[in-house]
Write a protein that holds these residues in place. Structure first.
Motif, mmCIF file in Angstrom:
data_model
loop_
_atom_site.group_PDB
_atom_site.id
_atom_site.type_symbol
_atom_site.label_atom_id
_atom_site.label_comp_id
_atom_site.label_asym_id
_atom_site.label_seq_id
_atom_site.Cartn_x
_atom_site.Cartn_y
_atom_site.Cartn_z
ATOM 1 N N LEU A 1 60.704 -33.728 99.056
ATOM 2 C CA LEU A 1 61.482 -33.474 97.849
ATOM 3 C C LEU A 1 62.845 -34.136 97.972
ATOM 4 O O LEU A 1 63.507 -34.027 99.015
ATOM 5 C CB LEU A 1 61.665 -31.966 97.657
ATOM 6 C CG LEU A 1 62.612 -31.509 96.544
ATOM 7 C CD1 LEU A 1 62.087 -31.923 95.178
ATOM 8 C CD2 LEU A 1 62.817 -29.999 96.623
ATOM 9 N N VAL A 2 63.261 -34.811 96.899
ATOM 10 C CA VAL A 2 64.560 -35.482 96.888
ATOM 11 C C VAL A 2 65.125 -35.397 95.485
ATOM 12 O O VAL A 2 64.375 -35.282 94.513
ATOM 13 C CB VAL A 2 64.410 -36.958 97.330
ATOM 14 C CG1 VAL A 2 63.629 -37.760 96.310
ATOM 15 C CG2 VAL A 2 65.752 -37.595 97.618
ATOM 16 N N GLN A 3 66.443 -35.431 95.384
ATOM 17 C CA GLN A 3 67.070 -35.447 94.069
ATOM 18 C C GLN A 3 66.916 -36.817 93.427
ATOM 19 O O GLN A 3 66.795 -37.828 94.136
ATOM 20 C CB GLN A 3 68.549 -35.095 94.191
ATOM 21 C CG GLN A 3 68.814 -33.653 94.572
ATOM 22 C CD GLN A 3 70.281 -33.285 94.472
ATOM 23 O OE1 GLN A 3 71.159 -34.152 94.496
ATOM 24 N NE2 GLN A 3 70.553 -32.003 94.362
ATOM 25 N N PRO A 4 66.898 -36.882 92.106
ATOM 26 C CA PRO A 4 66.832 -38.183 91.426
ATOM 27 C C PRO A 4 67.925 -39.122 91.935
ATOM 28 O O PRO A 4 69.069 -38.708 92.126
ATOM 29 C CB PRO A 4 67.035 -37.824 89.960
ATOM 30 C CG PRO A 4 66.483 -36.435 89.849
ATOM 31 C CD PRO A 4 66.871 -35.769 91.140
ATOM 32 N N THR B 1 57.366 -38.787 90.605
ATOM 33 C CA THR B 1 56.751 -37.606 91.196
ATOM 34 C C THR B 1 55.236 -37.678 91.085
ATOM 35 O O THR B 1 54.694 -37.865 89.996
ATOM 36 C CB THR B 1 57.268 -36.338 90.509
ATOM 37 O OG1 THR B 1 58.674 -36.214 90.759
ATOM 38 C CG2 THR B 1 56.537 -35.106 91.019
ATOM 39 N N THR C 1 58.266 -35.774 95.425
ATOM 40 C CA THR C 1 58.861 -35.135 94.257
ATOM 41 C C THR C 1 60.325 -35.515 94.138
ATOM 42 O O THR C 1 61.091 -35.372 95.102
ATOM 43 C CB THR C 1 58.748 -33.605 94.350
ATOM 44 O OG1 THR C 1 57.377 -33.227 94.482
ATOM 45 C CG2 THR C 1 59.337 -32.943 93.110
ATOM 46 N N ALA C 2 60.692 -36.016 92.964
ATOM 47 C CA ALA C 2 62.092 -36.323 92.657
ATOM 48 C C ALA C 2 62.520 -35.361 91.557
ATOM 49 O O ALA C 2 62.070 -35.471 90.417
ATOM 50 C CB ALA C 2 62.261 -37.765 92.220
ATOM 51 N N SER C 3 63.352 -34.395 91.935
ATOM 52 C CA SER C 3 63.741 -33.354 90.985
ATOM 53 C C SER C 3 65.077 -32.753 91.393
ATOM 54 O O SER C 3 65.378 -32.626 92.579
ATOM 55 C CB SER C 3 62.675 -32.263 90.936
ATOM 56 O OG SER C 3 63.095 -31.186 90.114
ATOM 57 N N SER C 4 65.846 -32.370 90.395
ATOM 58 C CA SER C 4 67.117 -31.707 90.669
ATOM 59 C C SER C 4 66.936 -30.197 90.650
ATOM 60 O O SER C 4 67.897 -29.449 90.868
ATOM 61 C CB SER C 4 68.174 -32.143 89.647
ATOM 62 O OG SER C 4 67.713 -31.915 88.332
ATOM 63 N N GLN D 1 62.987 -41.526 90.752
ATOM 64 C CA GLN D 1 63.172 -40.878 89.470
ATOM 65 C C GLN D 1 62.107 -39.805 89.287
ATOM 66 O O GLN D 1 61.064 -39.839 89.937
ATOM 67 C CB GLN D 1 63.105 -41.903 88.350
ATOM 68 C CG GLN D 1 64.149 -43.001 88.451
ATOM 69 C CD GLN D 1 65.565 -42.466 88.456
ATOM 70 O OE1 GLN D 1 65.922 -41.556 87.686
ATOM 71 N NE2 GLN D 1 66.401 -43.011 89.342
ATOM 72 N N PRO D 2 62.335 -38.852 88.391
ATOM 73 C CA PRO D 2 61.336 -37.806 88.165
ATOM 74 C C PRO D 2 59.954 -38.366 87.834
ATOM 75 O O PRO D 2 58.937 -37.767 88.223
ATOM 76 C CB PRO D 2 61.916 -37.028 86.988
ATOM 77 C CG PRO D 2 63.399 -37.178 87.144
ATOM 78 C CD PRO D 2 63.585 -38.576 87.649
ATOM 79 N N GLY E 1 67.656 -40.501 94.886
ATOM 80 C CA GLY E 1 67.540 -40.465 96.335
ATOM 81 C C GLY E 1 66.431 -41.357 96.850
ATOM 82 O O GLY E 1 65.778 -42.082 96.095
#
Length: 121
Positions: free
Chosen positions: A11-14, A90, A118-121, A86-87, A16
């Protein structure tokens, strides 16, 4: 028995970065094309990037300039470096390889078990 073993993801933030790797193991003569596919919920599996033993690469338009695939031929390993995630990136990412068991074998398709990105905040 031929296996593709994947590692990485998460999991990483958008915006990242993440890295996924895949190693082919077992008894075989040659590993031909290797690559990564991904499948998001409700969507078809799609090719993300591929690489030949010659290091010739191919990328989906959606990841060009953001993802980089590399290969270590002696180790039968590939790595997908994913930047600016980017989301919409995912998905479950699957390693793929066409592997020849014998010297003149055209090769059979093998798949890894899949790893979640997964790219999500």
């Amino acid at each position: 028995q031929v296996r593709l073993v994947e590692s990485g993801g998460g999991l990483v933030q958008p915006g990242g970065s993440l890295r996924v790797s895949c190693a082919a193991s077992g008894s075989f003569f040659s590993v031909k094309v290797m690559g990564w596919y991904r499948q998001a919920p409700g969507k078809q599996r799609e090719l993300v990037a591929s690489i030949l033993p010659s290091m010739t690469t191919h990328y989906a338009d959606s990841v060009k300039g953001r993802f980089t695939i590399s290969r270590d031929n002696p180790k039968n390993t590939i790595i997908l470096q994913m930047d600016s995630l980017q989301p919409e990136d995912t998905a479950v990412y699957y390693c793929y390889a066409k592997i020849g068991i014998a010297e003149y074998d055209r090769g059979d398709d093998y798949w890894g078990q899949g790893t979640q990105v997964t790219a999500s905040s």
